[in-house]
Every structure is written in C-alpha cells, then in structure tokens.
Scaffold this motif. Structure first.
Motif, PDB file in Angstrom:
ATOM      1  N   LEU A  24     -45.352  12.003 -32.145  1.00 28.50           N
ATOM      2  CA  LEU A  24     -44.532  11.689 -30.968  1.00 28.50           C
ATOM      3  C   LEU A  24     -43.387  12.692 -30.850  1.00 28.50           C
ATOM      4  N   ALA A  25     -43.770  13.963 -30.711  1.00 23.06           N
ATOM      5  CA  ALA A  25     -42.794  15.060 -30.785  1.00 23.06           C
ATOM      6  C   ALA A  25     -41.639  14.896 -29.802  1.00 23.06           C
ATOM      7  N   GLU A  26     -41.895  14.289 -28.626  1.00 21.46           N
ATOM      8  CA  GLU A  26     -40.850  14.190 -27.610  1.00 21.46           C
ATOM      9  C   GLU A  26     -39.715  13.253 -28.003  1.00 21.46           C
ATOM     10  N   VAL A  27     -39.959  12.354 -28.961  1.00 23.21           N
ATOM     11  CA  VAL A  27     -38.891  11.428 -29.393  1.00 23.21           C
ATOM     12  C   VAL A  27     -38.652  11.497 -30.900  1.00 23.21           C
ATOM     13  N   ASN A  28     -39.313  12.403 -31.599  1.00 23.75           N
ATOM     14  CA  ASN A  28     -39.164  12.522 -33.044  1.00 23.75           C
ATOM     15  C   ASN A  28     -37.724  12.921 -33.391  1.00 23.75           C
ATOM     16  N   SER A  29     -37.097  12.184 -34.310  1.00 22.20           N
ATOM     17  CA  SER A  29     -35.735  12.464 -34.785  1.00 22.20           C
ATOM     18  C   SER A  29     -34.690  12.453 -33.674  1.00 22.20           C
ATOM     19  N   THR A  30     -34.864  11.596 -32.681  1.00 24.43           N
ATOM     20  CA  THR A  30     -33.919  11.560 -31.553  1.00 24.43           C
ATOM     21  C   THR A  30     -32.887  10.447 -31.668  1.00 24.43           C
ATOM     22  N   VAL A  31     -33.087   9.499 -32.579  1.00 23.15           N
ATOM     23  CA  VAL A  31     -32.134   8.394 -32.731  1.00 23.15           C
ATOM     24  C   VAL A  31     -31.204   8.716 -33.899  1.00 23.15           C
ATOM     25  N   ALA A  32     -29.928   8.909 -33.583  1.00 22.06           N
ATOM     26  CA  ALA A  32     -28.956   9.334 -34.590  1.00 22.06           C
ATOM     27  C   ALA A  32     -28.696   8.245 -35.626  1.00 22.06           C
ATOM     28  N   ILE A  33     -28.458   8.661 -36.853  1.00 21.92           N
ATOM     29  CA  ILE A  33     -28.122   7.756 -37.952  1.00 21.92           C
ATOM     30  C   ILE A  33     -26.697   8.073 -38.407  1.00 21.92           C
ATOM     31  N   PRO A  34     -25.764   7.113 -38.365  1.00 25.48           N
ATOM     32  CA  PRO A  34     -24.384   7.383 -38.790  1.00 25.48           C
ATOM     33  C   PRO A  34     -24.321   7.764 -40.270  1.00 25.48           C
ATOM     34  N   ALA A  35     -23.578   8.820 -40.561  1.00 27.40           N
ATOM     35  CA  ALA A  35     -23.495   9.301 -41.940  1.00 27.40           C
ATOM     36  C   ALA A  35     -22.462   8.536 -42.749  1.00 27.40           C
ATOM     37  N   ALA A  36     -21.529   7.887 -42.059  1.00 28.23           N
ATOM     38  CA  ALA A  36     -20.473   7.164 -42.763  1.00 28.23           C
ATOM     39  C   ALA A  36     -20.286   5.797 -42.119  1.00 28.23           C
ATOM     40  N   GLY A  37     -19.380   5.000 -42.691  1.00 29.31           N
ATOM     41  CA  GLY A  37     -19.122   3.681 -42.147  1.00 29.31           C
ATOM     42  C   GLY A  37     -19.827   2.599 -42.934  1.00 29.31           C
ATOM     43  N   HIS A  38     -19.683   1.373 -42.461  1.00 24.48           N
ATOM     44  CA  HIS A  38     -20.271   0.220 -43.122  1.00 24.48           C
ATOM     45  C   HIS A  38     -21.792   0.311 -43.112  1.00 24.48           C
ATOM     46  N   TRP A  39     -22.444  -0.260 -44.144  1.00 24.00           N
ATOM     47  CA  TRP A  39     -23.911  -0.203 -44.244  1.00 24.00           C
ATOM     48  C   TRP A  39     -24.588  -0.836 -43.035  1.00 24.00           C
ATOM     49  N   SER A  40     -23.924  -1.797 -42.392  1.00 27.65           N
ATOM     50  CA  SER A  40     -24.531  -2.477 -41.251  1.00 27.65           C
ATOM     51  C   SER A  40     -24.767  -1.529 -40.077  1.00 27.65           C
ATOM     52  N   ARG A  41     -23.931  -0.477 -39.965  1.00 27.43           N
ATOM     53  CA  ARG A  41     -24.128   0.504 -38.891  1.00 27.43           C
ATOM     54  C   ARG A  41     -25.434   1.266 -39.092  1.00 27.43           C
ATOM     55  N   ARG A  42     -25.735   1.607 -40.341  1.00 30.50           N
ATOM     56  CA  ARG A  42     -26.982   2.322 -40.619  1.00 30.50           C
ATOM     57  C   ARG A  42     -28.181   1.399 -40.427  1.00 30.50           C
ATOM     58  N   LEU A  43     -28.034   0.131 -40.818  1.00 30.75           N
ATOM     59  CA  LEU A  43     -29.127  -0.814 -40.592  1.00 30.75           C
ATOM     60  C   LEU A  43     -29.409  -0.956 -39.099  1.00 30.75           C
ATOM     61  N   LEU A  44     -28.364  -1.101 -38.290  1.00 29.63           N
ATOM     62  CA  LEU A  44     -28.544  -1.248 -36.843  1.00 29.63           C
ATOM     63  C   LEU A  44     -29.203  -0.012 -36.233  1.00 29.63           C
ATOM     64  N   ALA A  45     -28.919   1.157 -36.797  1.00 29.48           N
ATOM     65  CA  ALA A  45     -29.548   2.381 -36.293  1.00 29.48           C
ATOM     66  C   ALA A  45     -31.050   2.384 -36.543  1.00 29.48           C
ATOM     67  N   PHE A  46     -31.484   1.686 -37.590  1.00 29.16           N
ATOM     68  CA  PHE A  46     -32.911   1.612 -37.900  1.00 29.16           C
ATOM     69  C   PHE A  46     -33.604   0.426 -37.239  1.00 29.16           C
TER      70      PHE A  46
END
Length: 449
Positions: A24-46
C-alpha cells in the motif's frame, strides 16, 4: 542488503528476485508516531488497523451461525465464540509481527518465498476467498437495505458495489479518515446490540456459564456442526493479508527498537479491537438465545426471519430496526475492508504497476462481478444458501493463509531476533491444525453430510 529491513537479503530466506515494492505504497508510513510524551499518545497513534481487521470477525457471514447457535442451543456456544476469538487474537498478532519486521505483507512474503506457479495458485485461492467474503458482505448489505428501505436484493447488491468509490474518497483524505469511518460504524453496531441486550435482559449467570466449555459441544453432532461453523466463519483468511499490510501505515522507526515498540502497540490495538468483535458476536448469540430460544423459536437461523421476530418477541418496536441498522453498518464496513484486502492481495502476489484508483477498481471488479451474477441467479430465496456457500469457500482457503503465516514468523532466517519463541510457535501450529481440521470437517459435512 535491502534498506527496507535488516532481514531482507537473499540469504535471509527470501528469493533473490523478490520485488521490493512497499505494501500500500500510497499510505505506507504516513501516520506519524510521537517520539516523546506519555505512552498513551503512542498507543493512540497505533489505534486503527486492529479495528479494520476486527470488521471481518463480525461481518454478515458470522450472523447466520451466531443466530443459529443462540436460537437452537441457548448460551452454550458462547464458549466456542470465545475460543475462536482467542485464536483470532493470536493469528492477527502474528500477521502484524510479519508486516512490521519484514516490511512485507503476507502476500508479498509468499511471493518472495515460493515459486511463480505456487504463488499464482495461492493468489487464485485468495481471490476465491475474497469473492466469498464479498458474497456474504454484499448479501448482508443488500438484505439490510431491503429491510430498511424496501430496495430489491439485486438493487442493494449493486449499491453495495459502490463501496470502491467510498474507499477511494476516504483513502484520498488519508488513512486515518478510513479508520475513523470504520470505527464510527463499529460504534453504531455496538450501540445497536447493547440496546437489544438490555431489552432482552438475559440472565447474567447463564450468560457467564455459557463461556465455560461443555462436553456436549463435542458429543452432540448438531451442536458440533454449528460450533465448527462459528469457528469457520470467524477466522477470515483475507484479514491476515490485510493486517500485515496496514500496520505498515505507521511511521515507526525501521530499526530493532522501533519495530519492537510497533509490535507491542499493534498487538495491543488488535487485541482490544478483537475483544469488541467478541462482544458483537456474543451479543448476536445472546440476543438470539434470550429472544428466540427462550420463546421456543429454536429454528431461527436466517437474518430476515430474525428481523421479523425481534420486535414482537422483545416488545420493543425499534428492536428490528436496530438489528437492520447494525447489519447495514456491518455490511458497509466489511465491503470496504474486503476491497482494501483485495488490492493488497493482488498487488502483493502480482506486483501490479497501475495507478492506485485503477488497481482498486480492477480488484473490486474481479470480486464483485461474480457476486452480482450469482445473487441475480439465486434471487432472494437463495440468500441463506449463498451465505453457507461463502463460508465453505472460506474454509477451503484458510489453510493457504494460516500455514505460510505461521511458517514465516517461526523462521529465524526471515525474522531474525523477532521470530516467535518455540512455545508460541507450538501453540500457533496447534491452532493452525485445529482450524484446518475443523474446516475440512465443515467442508465434508456441507458437501457430503
């Protein structure tokens, strides 16, 4: 060595001539993942891919088996729904792991491992499964449109085919828009069944007792048949291809640390989402048990029959409408995700080089045209037979997805340090064996029973 993964060199178990196109090259790696902050922010990104996958575990193909199980045997088969859901959680976690570690979806991994003739046969088998999925989903959507708006079945089937354009619109806005659309419809389904469960007021003790396995499930041939049908209708082969691709939409770091974290959050996402699928499937069975089985209507297995009886038996005028709305939401969600899975499968096995809109319309056309033709031939009276037929076709294809998946994630040449432990591999092979045996039995019983 290929830059996409530290495990992609020819001596790591992949064919030297394997294509390196991103899934799915058109959407591959298009959703940003926060590098810092509470773990819940990274969970919500996934959060998102798991819910797209969970759609396949509560599609209209599951409704007939859940309705039949609840109306005929009360709450007894809730244990089977729980077992099949645990199997699904394991298999989907393996599919996510494969995509994250190798930067390949399951179809691409097959293409990079097997010979061209084998891959072509695997692609044909998978296309048959997607057509079967579409059959159940389009019929479910068409039945819902008929029940709610009086649209003839063939007209509803044609309207359901327009989901390819809906998918184009959503994907053009970004993958998160597609995920939001799917999650919104899942909320609609959950609310509809929550209201019906409250109206049905099932005995809590009996419901909880239903999740405990009973020996009669195995000793009663009729109960065993429906139990096998529930498992066969729950674990969908196209979901394994879908999940291994869409987890790659997240822009996690493509290194060991980034992959390790991505596996953790993607597995959490899919596990939570599949627990929602467990609630929906259990709710269908509980409503059928509390409404139909309790009142002596033990022969209710068809969706339209359930629609007609729900409101009178529950004494709630809106119950049947809520049932049909949930069915429509389920059908819409399922056709959208099946269309996406069709694109992933065709691109992965055939390495197509076409514009994304053309690929999507082509894959949708291959799947939907046979469905429209068969629906027109069978007509409204044959919908129940078509739903059963769709599950039989899915049963035939499932081993061709499960066995390669378990083999790949167990292979240290392909997965390196991310290969699953021997204990997990043993459980995965047992699950694969159980699914294959039960589906072969379901197929034999359906064809020769």
């Amino acid at each position: 060595m290929d830059a996409r993964s530290p495990h992609m060199s020819p001596d790591a178990g992949w064919r030297a001539d394997a294509p390196t196109t991103k899934s799915l090259a058109e959407v591959n790696s298009t959703v940003a993942i926060p590098a810092a902050g509470h773990w819940s922010r990274r969970l919500l990104a996934f959060v998102g891919p798991g819910y797209l996958v969970s759609v396949g575990y509560m599609d209209p193909g599951n409704w007939a088996t859940d309705l039949a199980g609840g109306s005929k045997f009360g709450y007894t088969l809730l244990a089977v729904i729980l077992l099949s859901n645990l199997m699904a959680i394991l298999l989907q976690s393996l599919a996510a792991r494969l995509g994250i570690v190798t930067d390949r979806d399951l179809a691409q991994a097959c293409r990079a491992t097997y010979s061209p003739p084998v891959n072509f046969l695997l692609w044909l088998a998978c296309e048959a499964a997607i057509i079967a999925c579409d059959l159940a989903e389009v019929i479910g959507t068409a039945i819902a449109l008929k029940l709610l708006f009086g649209i003839p079945l063939i007209g509803g089937a044609l309207l359901a085919a327009l989901d390819a354009f809906l998918l184009l619109i959503l994907m053009n806005r970004g993958f998160r828009f597609l995920e939001a659309f799917v999650i919104a419809l899942l909320v609609v389904i959950a609310v509809c069944f929550a209201v019906q469960i409250v109206a049905a007021a099932p005995p809590v003790a009996e419901v909880l007792h239903g999740f405990v396995p009973k020996s009669e499930i195995f000793t009663n041939p009729e109960m065993l048949y429906i139990a096998i049908g529930i498992i066969g209708a729950t674990v969908m082969p196209h979901n394994l291809y879908l999940h291994s691709s869409i987890v790659q939409t997240r822009a996690y770091e493509r290194n060991d640390a980034g992959r390790r974290e991505a596996i953790k959050w993607a597995t959490t996402d899919s596990t939570i989402a599949l627990m929602l699928a467990l609630f929906i499937n259990a709710a269908i069975l509980v409503v059928a048990a509390a409404t139909f089985h309790k009142s002596g209507h033990s022969d209710v297995a068809g969706i339209e029959q359930a629609f007609e009886l729900l409101s009178p038996l529950l004494g709630l005028g809106i119950a049947s409408t809520l049932f049909a709305v949930a069915l429509l939401a389920s059908g819409l969600n399922s056709t959208v995700t099946a269309t996406l899975a069709g694109q992933i499968v065709m691109e992965g096995f055939l390495d197509l080089r076409l514009p994304s809109w053309a690929r999507r319309l082509l894959t949708r056309g291959i799947a939907i045209i046979p469905v429209i033709i068969v629906t027109a031939i069978y007509g409204e009276r044959g919908t129940a037979d078509l739903l059963v037929f769709s599950q039989v076709v899915l049963s035939m294809q499932l081993p061709f997805a499960v066995i390669p998946l378990v083999r790949f994630v167990s292979d240290r040449r392909k997965m390196g340090k991310f290969a699953i432990p021997v204990s997990v591999a043993a459980v995965a092979w047992i699950v694969a064996g159980v699914i294959v045996i039960l589906n072969v039995k379901l197929l034999a019983d359906t064809l020769f029973g």
